[in-house]
Design a protein around this motif. Sequence first.
Motif, PDB file in Angstrom:
ATOM      1  N   GLY A  12      -4.066  54.535   2.941  1.00  0.00           N
ATOM      2  CA  GLY A  12      -3.314  53.964   4.060  1.00  0.00           C
ATOM      3  C   GLY A  12      -3.361  54.838   5.298  1.00  0.00           C
ATOM      4  O   GLY A  12      -2.362  55.000   5.978  1.00  0.00           O
ATOM      5  N   ILE A  17       2.205  56.761   9.644  1.00  0.00           N
ATOM      6  CA  ILE A  17       2.392  58.104   9.087  1.00  0.00           C
ATOM      7  C   ILE A  17       1.072  58.631   8.510  1.00  0.00           C
ATOM      8  O   ILE A  17       0.727  59.796   8.695  1.00  0.00           O
ATOM      9  N   GLY A  18       0.330  57.757   7.827  1.00  0.00           N
ATOM     10  CA  GLY A  18      -0.930  58.192   7.209  1.00  0.00           C
ATOM     11  C   GLY A  18      -1.900  58.739   8.233  1.00  0.00           C
ATOM     12  O   GLY A  18      -2.493  59.809   8.037  1.00  0.00           O
ATOM     13  N   CYS A  35      -8.412  55.589   3.530  1.00  0.00           N
ATOM     14  CA  CYS A  35      -8.764  54.260   3.036  1.00  0.00           C
ATOM     15  C   CYS A  35      -7.662  53.278   3.388  1.00  0.00           C
ATOM     16  O   CYS A  35      -6.521  53.668   3.689  1.00  0.00           O
ATOM     17  N   GLY A  36      -8.013  52.007   3.374  1.00  0.00           N
ATOM     18  CA  GLY A  36      -7.070  50.941   3.664  1.00  0.00           C
ATOM     19  C   GLY A  36      -7.785  49.619   3.464  1.00  0.00           C
ATOM     20  O   GLY A  36      -8.990  49.596   3.207  1.00  0.00           O
ATOM     21  N   CYS A  57     -10.574  49.898   0.856  1.00  0.00           N
ATOM     22  CA  CYS A  57     -10.101  49.835  -0.531  1.00  0.00           C
ATOM     23  C   CYS A  57      -8.714  49.207  -0.556  1.00  0.00           C
ATOM     24  O   CYS A  57      -7.860  49.549   0.273  1.00  0.00           O
ATOM     25  N   ASP A  58      -8.505  48.307  -1.499  1.00  0.00           N
ATOM     26  CA  ASP A  58      -7.173  47.756  -1.725  1.00  0.00           C
ATOM     27  C   ASP A  58      -6.598  48.467  -2.943  1.00  0.00           C
ATOM     28  O   ASP A  58      -7.022  48.198  -4.079  1.00  0.00           O
ATOM     29  N   VAL A  59      -5.640  49.347  -2.734  1.00  0.00           N
ATOM     30  CA  VAL A  59      -5.106  50.114  -3.866  1.00  0.00           C
ATOM     31  C   VAL A  59      -4.250  49.255  -4.793  1.00  0.00           C
ATOM     32  O   VAL A  59      -3.826  49.725  -5.848  1.00  0.00           O
ATOM     33  N   ALA A  60      -4.004  47.996  -4.416  1.00  0.00           N
ATOM     34  CA  ALA A  60      -3.308  47.084  -5.337  1.00  0.00           C
ATOM     35  C   ALA A  60      -4.205  46.687  -6.502  1.00  0.00           C
ATOM     36  O   ALA A  60      -3.703  46.212  -7.530  1.00  0.00           O
ATOM     37  N   GLY A  87       1.669  52.064   1.558  1.00  0.00           N
ATOM     38  CA  GLY A  87       2.895  51.423   1.086  1.00  0.00           C
ATOM     39  C   GLY A  87       3.175  50.180   1.903  1.00  0.00           C
ATOM     40  O   GLY A  87       2.686  50.030   3.024  1.00  0.00           O
ATOM     41  N   ILE A  88       3.932  49.276   1.303  1.00  0.00           N
ATOM     42  CA  ILE A  88       4.388  48.085   2.028  1.00  0.00           C
ATOM     43  C   ILE A  88       5.902  47.960   1.831  1.00  0.00           C
ATOM     44  O   ILE A  88       6.468  48.546   0.893  1.00  0.00           O
ATOM     45  N   TYR A 152      11.557  47.529  -2.478  1.00  0.00           N
ATOM     46  CA  TYR A 152      10.999  48.713  -1.812  1.00  0.00           C
ATOM     47  C   TYR A 152      11.800  49.965  -2.166  1.00  0.00           C
ATOM     48  O   TYR A 152      11.223  50.998  -2.553  1.00  0.00           O
ATOM     49  N   PRO A 182      10.030  60.598   4.263  1.00  0.00           N
ATOM     50  CA  PRO A 182      10.301  60.206   5.650  1.00  0.00           C
ATOM     51  C   PRO A 182      11.655  59.519   5.794  1.00  0.00           C
ATOM     52  O   PRO A 182      12.116  58.815   4.892  1.00  0.00           O
ATOM     53  N   HIS A 195      10.398  48.737  12.985  1.00  0.00           N
ATOM     54  CA  HIS A 195      10.833  50.133  12.843  1.00  0.00           C
ATOM     55  C   HIS A 195      10.889  50.882  14.180  1.00  0.00           C
ATOM     56  O   HIS A 195      10.776  52.107  14.201  1.00  0.00           O
TER      57      HIS A 195
END
Length: 244
Positions: A12, A17-18, A35-36, A57-60, A87-88, A152, A182, A195
């Motif tokens: 991400g 933040i990433g 990656c993202g 890349c989809d880390v899901a 993160g989502i 979350y 954070p 945010h």
Amino acid sequence: MNLANNTVLLTGGASGIGLALAVRFLQAGSKVIICGRRADKLAEAQQRYPALNLRVCDVANAAERVELVRWATAEFPGLNVLVNNAGIQNRIQLADDSADWETRRQELVINVEAPMHLSTLLIPHLRRQAGAAIINVTSGLSFAPAAFVPIYSATKAALHSFTLSLRHQLAPTGIAVLEIVPPAVNTDLGGPGLHTFGVPVDAFADSVMARLASGEQEVGYGTSEEVRLASRAELDERFRMMNR
Ligand SMILES: NC(=O)c1ccc[n+]([C@@H]2O[C@H](COP(=O)([O-])OP(=O)(O)OC[C@H]3O[C@@H](n4cnc5c(N)ncnc54)[C@H](OP(=O)(O)O)[C@@H]3O)[C@@H](O)[C@H]2O)c1
């Protein structure tokens, strides 16, 4: 940890933040792979910071995680730092929620399953590297949940818990396990504009990276620094105030 001379795989990393963490690792003299899911966001980040290495890349997706680790360790044999940042966040009213469970489950998969899986996939490689570290990005909500983001908040509590166990178990291997906690930060988390009340991402990233560099293992900022050190009574009060 030493911020220089690392090869960092950061999930991400194209935004928020990433990206801020990635840039600070670059500026300290480390190689960084981000990656993202969105190739255009990754390319945009690389246009601003040409030294970044990219991977869609989809880390899901568990198979994509396995492929990410295979590719990254083959292309970058010196890879010694994993940052689990992707993160989502979904706002959910549980009593009125009509979304199907597969949709809801994604928050668990991306925020908890992916960091656990990526960490375990990389441990055999990391234990052979000097200065190895796994850095998990949790949240102040790990300690006191915001009820409007119930899944979350639970995922971040789980990731904080996992980080403690991982640190304990990996102590004999020499792999450091660090946690960035954070507070609300002004990023696109949950969708653009949700945010803007958060702290500026650069000030946050400067502070947490300086503290990691000075050897701290768990670092917050502002309200998340207070909450990670709070007593149970203070956490109960924070929960009450936050969820009025
Ligand atoms: N901002 C805050 O207030 C706050 C507070 C506490 C903790 N955090 C945590 O900080 C981390 C970074 O969030 P952020 O605030 O910087 O939000 P963000 O700008 O939305 O960044 C999230 C990043 O994760 C990537 N991502 C999401 N799902 C992914 C997937 N399935 N596979 C690969 N990459 C994925 C996104 O890229 P793609 O969409 O292109 O995949 C995006 O670059 C998250 O873990 C978040 O929970 C943020």
